[in-house]
Design an enzyme around this catalytic site. Structure first.
Site, mmCIF file in Angstrom:
data_model
loop_
_atom_site.group_PDB
_atom_site.id
_atom_site.type_symbol
_atom_site.label_atom_id
_atom_site.label_comp_id
_atom_site.label_asym_id
_atom_site.label_seq_id
_atom_site.Cartn_x
_atom_site.Cartn_y
_atom_site.Cartn_z
ATOM 1 N N CYS A 271 7.694 92.367 27.702
ATOM 2 C CA CYS A 271 7.124 93.360 27.647
ATOM 3 C C CYS A 271 7.775 94.702 27.579
ATOM 4 C CB CYS A 271 5.922 93.524 28.783
ATOM 5 S SG CYS A 271 4.542 92.308 28.656
HETATM 6 N N1 LIG Z 1 2.397 87.517 29.155
HETATM 7 C C1 LIG Z 1 2.546 88.711 29.698
HETATM 8 O O1 LIG Z 1 3.261 88.734 30.871
HETATM 9 C C2 LIG Z 1 1.929 89.857 29.266
HETATM 10 C C3 LIG Z 1 1.877 91.045 30.053
HETATM 11 C C4 LIG Z 1 0.818 91.818 29.638
HETATM 12 C C5 LIG Z 1 0.445 92.023 28.085
HETATM 13 N N2 LIG Z 1 0.504 91.014 27.609
HETATM 14 C C6 LIG Z 1 -0.055 90.845 26.054
HETATM 15 O O2 LIG Z 1 -1.043 89.875 26.209
HETATM 16 C C7 LIG Z 1 -0.997 89.189 24.918
HETATM 17 C C8 LIG Z 1 -1.010 87.867 24.902
HETATM 18 O O3 LIG Z 1 0.253 87.390 25.676
HETATM 19 P P1 LIG Z 1 0.830 85.908 26.075
HETATM 20 O O4 LIG Z 1 2.264 86.203 26.699
HETATM 21 O O5 LIG Z 1 -0.384 85.399 26.762
HETATM 22 O O6 LIG Z 1 0.908 85.172 24.595
HETATM 23 P P2 LIG Z 1 0.989 83.619 24.542
HETATM 24 O O7 LIG Z 1 1.830 83.586 23.150
HETATM 25 O O8 LIG Z 1 1.587 82.985 25.772
HETATM 26 O O9 LIG Z 1 -0.525 83.064 24.298
HETATM 27 C C9 LIG Z 1 -1.062 83.138 22.914
HETATM 28 C C10 LIG Z 1 -2.051 82.103 22.918
HETATM 29 O O10 LIG Z 1 -2.995 82.407 21.951
HETATM 30 C C11 LIG Z 1 -3.186 81.259 21.123
HETATM 31 N N3 LIG Z 1 -3.829 81.723 19.823
HETATM 32 C C12 LIG Z 1 -3.094 82.315 18.611
HETATM 33 N N4 LIG Z 1 -3.915 82.373 17.510
HETATM 34 C C13 LIG Z 1 -5.325 82.243 18.071
HETATM 35 C C14 LIG Z 1 -6.484 82.414 17.591
HETATM 36 N N5 LIG Z 1 -6.759 82.851 16.497
HETATM 37 N N6 LIG Z 1 -7.584 82.096 18.266
HETATM 38 C C15 LIG Z 1 -7.352 81.405 19.422
HETATM 39 N N7 LIG Z 1 -6.368 81.269 20.064
HETATM 40 C C16 LIG Z 1 -4.989 82.016 19.323
HETATM 41 C C17 LIG Z 1 -1.877 80.587 20.931
HETATM 42 O O11 LIG Z 1 -2.158 79.315 20.790
HETATM 43 C C18 LIG Z 1 -1.674 80.801 22.517
HETATM 44 O O12 LIG Z 1 -2.068 79.962 23.465
HETATM 45 C C19 LIG Z 1 -0.095 90.039 24.130
HETATM 46 O O13 LIG Z 1 -0.538 90.838 23.438
HETATM 47 C C20 LIG Z 1 1.042 90.447 25.102
HETATM 48 O O14 LIG Z 1 1.698 91.508 24.717
HETATM 49 C C21 LIG Z 1 1.310 89.806 27.947
#
Ligand SMILES: NC(=O)c1ccc[n+]([C@@H]2O[C@H](COP(=O)([O-])OP(=O)(O)OC[C@H]3O[C@@H](n4cnc5c(N)ncnc54)[C@H](O)[C@@H]3O)[C@@H](O)[C@H]2O)c1
Length: 448
Positions: A271
């Site tokens: 992040c």
């Molecule tokens: N992980 C963190 O600590 C964190 C913190 C703050 C913000 N965010 C934000 O949250 C968002 C998600 O991050 P994450 O780390 O959970 O990502 P991640 O890659 O762990 O998870 C994304 C999920 O979305 C699924 N996916 C992809 N395309 C899809 C679709 N069309 N329909 C349904 N599912 C679909 C993937 O299979 C995966 O399971 C990002 O924008 C990130 O910047 C994450």
């Protein structure tokens, strides 16, 4: 109270935790992911993601959470949908909307045949302007419906850290809500009031202000971390100066605050680095310079190099050659309680030391498998923190995992030098032949 039904699109590191948290507070939740294997695992009661307390929370909420690959099922059987798909960084620092666009199209198609009002919440981190120009546009195009009349749209990014996602989700300092009308914002606020363990503040504004606020906040924190590290670099040149004492004292001033004002390693993870770079990319796109964000990024990239130089000095001081010493590195993940090594300073330091020809032994409680994929045969992998400590002539503590605090004199090599970047050994009684350097106590001019 919790009469609304919720769907969560994207059951990844943040999405699955969010779904589990809502479900654990009594909401009926349907999770959607394109990964059918992940969906099957969740439905069979297994947890596909390593995250503190997630397994326990999933168990607790199993009657309220189910997963599917079917968007129609999720949209038709819920009233509120959170989109939490990944938005990876592009080469210019901005965020990719590819997964988000696919998800919006699928939601829009499902909304076409739905007569009830539906609230769409974008939680994924996006570039300013995305909710209005991509989110609203795609949802209206694909559903044939009107935003604000037939469906609502809110931007609600999370400020959580890997390793404490569940705790942070349930205990936020504040919640950011970007809205197009008050009713949608009120509906979301109500959901969080029923979900959070604490009583968070709410920052409510329009969509674009919330989009800018999200990346600005992380940009500010990276500046604070970098300030502390810059101060530490100066103190390292001055005999008697202790940057830890200085920062913990000036942090008592409420205009400054103590959080994130601590010399250590640079920031890393999925992040902070990317949000900072995205902020700079956004500023440039609107014709503004982003000198501060650019400089913070540059200084942060120098941090691993700084640690490498300190290690070189420590080895030189021991009057041994590179071949005669083992540098031990305790901690490879970018922070404790997560296996994530993305943009990890520890990995950067190890790579720099490998390039300099040092013999290195590493250990991490969770990220050794991931680290093998990056570091390959360039290092020796210890099977425990104590083995790593025992073999190290120079021992770096690069990630402050709790279990490293258990290491004591009997676990250390005779005559070893410890560079404790997070000062987790501070106050420990070490044998006289062990040299200990807390990060605030490093003295470059002491080196031979
Ligand atoms: N992980 C963190 O600590 C964190 C913190 C703050 C913000 N965010 C934000 O949250 C968002 C998600 O991050 P994450 O780390 O959970 O990502 P991640 O890659 O762990 O998870 C994304 C999920 O979305 C699924 N996916 C992809 N395309 C899809 C679709 N069309 N329909 C349904 N599912 C679909 C993937 O299979 C995966 O399971 C990002 O924008 C990130 O910047 C994450």
């Amino acid at each position: 109270m919790n009469n609304k039904k919720i769907s969560v699109i994207g059951l990844g590191k943040l999405g699955l935790c969010s779904a589990a948290c809502f479900a654990s507070k009594g909401y009926k939740v349907i999770g959607v992911d394109i990964d059918s294997h992940r969906v099957d695992l969740i439905n069979s009661g297994q947890n596909p993601i390593l995250e503190t307390n997630l397994t326990e929370t999933l168990k607790k909420c199993k009657d309220n959470l189910r997963a599917t690959i079917d968007y129609n099922d999720a949209i038709n059987n819920t009233q509120v949908t959170f989109i939490v798909v990944a938005t990876p960084s592009e080469a210019d620092g901005s965020f990719s909307n590819q997964q988000l666009e696919e998800s919006l199209k699928a939601i829009g198609s499902a909304l076409k045949s739905k007569s009830d009002y539906h609230l769409v919440v974008i939680t994924s981190t996006v570039m300013p302007g995305t909710c209005e120009h991509v989110g609203k546009f795609i949802l209206e195009e694909t559903s044939g419906k009107k935003c604000g009349k037939d469906f609502g749209l809110v931007y609600n990014p999370e400020f959580i850290a890997l390793g404490s996602v569940i705790h942070d989700f349930l205990n936020p300092d504040f919640l950011l809500i970007g809205e197009i009308n008050k009713t949608d914002g009120d509906a979301l606020e109500e959901i969080y009031k029923n979900t959070c363990d604490n009583k968070p503040k709410f920052g409510r504004m329009n969509l674009v202000s919330a989009e800018i606020a999200k990346i600005s906040l992380n940009c500010y924190i990276t500046m604070k971390i970098t300030y502390a590290n810059s101060l530490a670099a100066i103190c390292e040149k001055i005999s008697g100066a202790d940057s830890q004492i200085i920062t913990s004292s000036i942090g008592m001033d409420t205009r400054i605050g103590k959080k994130y004002l601590k010399p250590g390693l640079g920031y890393g993870g999925p992040c902070f680095p990317r949000d900072n770079v995205a902020f700079a990319a956004f500023a440039k796109k609107v014709g503004e310079k982003a000198k501060l964000a650019d400089m913070v990024d540059e200084v942060n990239r120098d941090q691993a190099e700084r640690i490498k130089k300190i290690v070189k000095d420590l080895v030189k001081e021991s009057n041994k050659t590179k071949d005669e010493v083992f540098v031990g590195v305790l901690g490879l993940s970018y922070k404790p309680n997560t296996p994530v090594i993305e943009d990890s300073q520890a990995i950067d330091i190890v790579e720099l030391l490998i390039n300099e020809g040092y013999k290195i032994i590493v250990y991490d409680p969770q990220s050794l498998d991931l680290a093998r994929g990056v570091l390959g045969d360039g290092v020796k992998y210890a099977s425990s923190s104590k083995q790593c400590a025992k073999e190290a002539d120079v021992l770096l503590i690069t990630t402050p995992w709790d279990e490293f605090k258990e290491i004591d004199n009997t676990d250390l090599k005779e005559g070893a030098c410890i560079l404790d970047c997070w000062e987790i050994f501070k106050g420990k009684k070490l044998e006289a032949n062990i040299k200990y350097l807390g990060k605030g106590l490093v003295r470059i001019e002491d080196k031979g």
